[in-house]
Design a protein around this motif. Structure first.
Motif, PDB file in Angstrom:
ATOM      1  N   TRP A   1      39.855  39.862  40.720  1.00 56.38           N
ATOM      2  CA  TRP A   1      38.683  39.888  41.443  1.00 56.38           C
ATOM      3  C   TRP A   1      38.736  38.560  42.354  1.00 56.38           C
ATOM      4  O   TRP A   1      37.896  38.769  43.413  1.00 56.38           O
TER       5      TRP A   1
ATOM      6  N   GLU B   1      37.340  39.599  46.142  1.00 60.21           N
ATOM      7  CA  GLU B   1      35.739  39.382  46.191  1.00 60.21           C
ATOM      8  C   GLU B   1      35.224  38.585  47.460  1.00 60.21           C
ATOM      9  O   GLU B   1      34.327  38.957  48.267  1.00 60.21           O
TER      10      GLU B   1
ATOM     11  N   ASP C   1      32.728  39.583  50.465  1.00 57.22           N
ATOM     12  CA  ASP C   1      31.634  39.161  50.577  1.00 57.22           C
ATOM     13  C   ASP C   1      31.084  38.964  52.143  1.00 57.22           C
ATOM     14  O   ASP C   1      30.026  38.248  52.329  1.00 57.22           O
TER      15      ASP C   1
ATOM     16  N   ARG D   1      35.824  46.239  44.601  1.00 56.77           N
ATOM     17  CA  ARG D   1      34.489  45.239  44.154  1.00 56.77           C
ATOM     18  C   ARG D   1      33.321  46.155  43.452  1.00 56.77           C
ATOM     19  O   ARG D   1      32.799  46.045  42.520  1.00 56.77           O
TER      20      ARG D   1
END
Length: 274
Positions: free
Chosen positions: A7, A11, A15, A153
């Motif tokens: 992750w 991530e 983002d 995600r």
């Protein structure tokens, strides 16, 4: 490799969808009234013209009033298809600025591995993952990698919501527990998700086994990596680590975030950028 370590790699790449100047400029150009309208419009767009009730349910930790400030008004500003185009435009601009060159063999290889993993993600009971996986894949490798990271995600997030529901931990309570465990400012966390002081205080001292929820979330997120296998997963990690670090170091909007995400500290690899 623990699911959290994976992750931490995908991530930061995902983002840039919401927390960059390029993203804000793209939704401002649509006519959005503020960054949160753009956020809810872009993130919910794969679901179609979603109601505030549906978005509150699947996003889970936002106060209903915060969602209602953006939806359904966001759909009168632009259609879901226009939000999808805007978020891809913002992602493209942000990645080109944050990474410099995006036309590299490593990004192309990461995109290929990420797509295999994303297509192997379990989507039953995972609405955001399923909706994003149904979208067309971008041709450019850096955007295809973003699409893969987004599916991975949201699949993990959907699984996390399921684990919270199973544990009987409500949205505001989950934030309060997370803030306490990660030493995050309660006022920041409360404000970032739209809860009142009274709502926060009503759940702040309730018990909840958040470590068990995190363990269940990790366990439910492993199927894509089992498909890639040990060798493929390790290669994906090796390819994504410098990308995640470069983005995390350069993306000032993520210096403080409700996820307690700090790849620069947690993934620091001596000499990675020399």
């Amino acid at each position: 490799m623990e699911a959290r370590q994976l992750w931490l790699r995908f991530e930061p790449y995902h983002d840039v969808t919401y927390f960059t100047p390029e993203s804000r400029a793209a939704t401002d150009a649509l006519g959005c009234k503020g960054g949160w309208m753009g956020y809810f419009g872009m993130r919910a767009a794969p679901l179609g013209v979603a109601s505030p009730e549906l978005v509150t349910a699947v996003f889970y930790n936002f106060a209903p009033r915060m969602v209602r400030r953006a939806l359904p008004d966001a759909w009168s500003v632009a259609t879901p298809s226009e939000y999808l185009r805007a978020r891809l435009q913002g992602v493209d601009g942000a990645l080109r600025r944050l990474l410099g060159s995006v036309d590299t063999p490593d990004i192309a290889e990461a995109a290929s591995l990420g797509r295999r993993a994303a297509l192997a993600s379990e989507v039953a009971g995972r609405p955001l993952a399923a909706a994003n996986r149904a979208l067309p894949w971008p041709i450019e490798p850096h955007l295809a990698l973003w699409q893969a990271c987004t599916i991975l995600r949201e699949a993990r997030g959907d699984g996390h919501v399921a684990a919270l529901v199973a544990a009987g931990i409500g949205p505001c309570q989950a934030l309060a527990l997370y803030a306490r465990e990660h030493s995050l400012d309660p006022a920041y966390m409360r404000t970032a998700r739209g809860w009142t002081v009274e709502e926060w205080e009503a759940v702040a001292d309730l018990p909840g086994d958040l470590p068990a929820v995190e363990a269940a979330t990790d366990a439910a997120a492993m199927s894509p990596w089992e498909v890639l296998g040990e060798t493929g997963t390790k290669r994906f990690i090796d390819l994504m680590t410098p990308l995640a670090l470069r983005i995390a170091e350069a993306n000032e909007a993520m210096r403080v975030n409700p996820m307690a995400l700090d790849p620069v500290r947690e993934l620091a690899v001596p000499g990675w950028n020399t």
